[in-house]
Write a protein that holds these residues in place. Structure first.
Motif, PDB file in Angstrom:
ATOM      1  N   MET A 122       0.859  -1.179   0.000  1.00  0.00           N
ATOM      2  CA  MET A 122       0.000   0.000   0.000  1.00  0.00           C
ATOM      3  C   MET A 122       0.901   1.236   0.000  1.00  0.00           C
ATOM      4  O   MET A 122       1.804   1.352   0.812  1.00  0.00           O
ATOM      5  CB  MET A 122      -0.907  -0.017   1.235  1.00  0.00           C
ATOM      6  CG  MET A 122      -1.794   1.199   1.338  1.00  0.00           C
ATOM      7  SD  MET A 122      -2.804   1.318   2.846  1.00  0.00           S
ATOM      8  CE  MET A 122      -3.775  -0.157   2.808  1.00  0.00           C
ATOM      9  N   SER A 128      -2.528   4.897   1.962  1.00  0.00           N
ATOM     10  CA  SER A 128      -2.668   4.717   3.408  1.00  0.00           C
ATOM     11  C   SER A 128      -3.234   5.981   4.059  1.00  0.00           C
ATOM     12  O   SER A 128      -4.144   5.909   4.895  1.00  0.00           O
ATOM     13  CB  SER A 128      -1.298   4.382   4.004  1.00  0.00           C
ATOM     14  OG  SER A 128      -1.362   4.387   5.408  1.00  0.00           O
ATOM     15  N   TYR A 129      -2.704   7.137   3.675  1.00  0.00           N
ATOM     16  CA  TYR A 129      -3.170   8.404   4.230  1.00  0.00           C
ATOM     17  C   TYR A 129      -4.645   8.620   3.923  1.00  0.00           C
ATOM     18  O   TYR A 129      -5.443   8.938   4.810  1.00  0.00           O
ATOM     19  CB  TYR A 129      -2.330   9.563   3.674  1.00  0.00           C
ATOM     20  CG  TYR A 129      -2.850  10.916   4.073  1.00  0.00           C
ATOM     21  CD1 TYR A 129      -2.553  11.447   5.322  1.00  0.00           C
ATOM     22  CD2 TYR A 129      -3.656  11.660   3.216  1.00  0.00           C
ATOM     23  CE1 TYR A 129      -3.034  12.679   5.705  1.00  0.00           C
ATOM     24  CE2 TYR A 129      -4.150  12.902   3.600  1.00  0.00           C
ATOM     25  CZ  TYR A 129      -3.835  13.400   4.843  1.00  0.00           C
ATOM     26  OH  TYR A 129      -4.329  14.613   5.210  1.00  0.00           O
ATOM     27  N   SER A 149      -6.926   6.272   5.861  1.00  0.00           N
ATOM     28  CA  SER A 149      -7.056   6.695   7.253  1.00  0.00           C
ATOM     29  C   SER A 149      -7.984   7.898   7.372  1.00  0.00           C
ATOM     30  O   SER A 149      -8.836   7.966   8.271  1.00  0.00           O
ATOM     31  CB  SER A 149      -5.671   7.027   7.818  1.00  0.00           C
ATOM     32  OG  SER A 149      -5.767   7.372   9.177  1.00  0.00           O
TER      33      SER A 149
END
Length: 188
Positions: A1, A6-7, A10
């Protein structure tokens, strides 16, 4: 990823958790009113929790005692997670399960507001603290997540963030605490 993925993932989970806050407006207004009533009659607000919830408890108590945004008199608040001598002595001599119960029995008065933070709602020490608050006539509130755990049936008022991720639940709890501080700033 990738870091970008990922950011954004989230951030999407954060937004999803915060979307549940819209359903808690009336409950948060009740929390404010109970806290204001306690403070206006010489009472105080007691915060407690474990781990990140302990840190949030300390953060919020500091915002009330020092200031949030407005210059104002201190608002009587304490985090039951800051005295390492009490925490370690009690845990060593008795049990960590009863560490908040003991402090509430010793420090809280009828009419105070006791706010437990537990992302699961199943922390024995938080739940016993809430029960102690009820016993002495303090108003008990739990900020929790997931399905509310056992705490939802103990506290006078439960605010449950419908989310399974601890970090997102804690972010929502901190927002609610900051809003309470803002509401006090506006009311004073």
């Amino acid at each position: 990823m990738s870091l970008s993925h990922s950011y954004n993932a989230s951030l999407a989970r954060h937004r999803q958790a915060f979307a549940t806050l819209e359903t808690h407006e009336d409950a948060l207004i009740t929390v404010f009113e109970q806290c204001q009533k306690a403070v206006n009659t010489g009472g105080k607000i007691l915060f407690f929790g474990n781990g990140g919830s302990a840190a949030d408890s300390q953060h919020l108590a500091a915002e009330f005692m020092v200031r949030y945004k407005a210059e104002r008199a201190p608002i009587r608040a304490i985090a039951l997670t800051t005295d390492t001598s009490i925490l370690t002595a009690h845990s060593n001599d008795y049990s960590f399960d009863y560490v908040f119960e003991r402090q509430i029995l010793g420090l809280a008065d009828p009419g105070d507001v006791v706010i437990g933070l537990s992302t699961s709602g199943n922390s024995p020490n938080v739940n016993l603290g809430l029960q102690a608050a009820n016993t002495i006539g303090a108003y008990s509130i739990v900020l929790t997540g997931r399905d509310g755990g056992k705490a939802k049936d103990i506290a006078n008022l439960s605010i449950i963030i419908d989310c399974d991720e601890t970090a997102r639940i804690q972010e929502a709890h901190l927002f609610m605490g900051h809003w309470l501080c803002e509401a006090f700033d506006q009311a004073l």
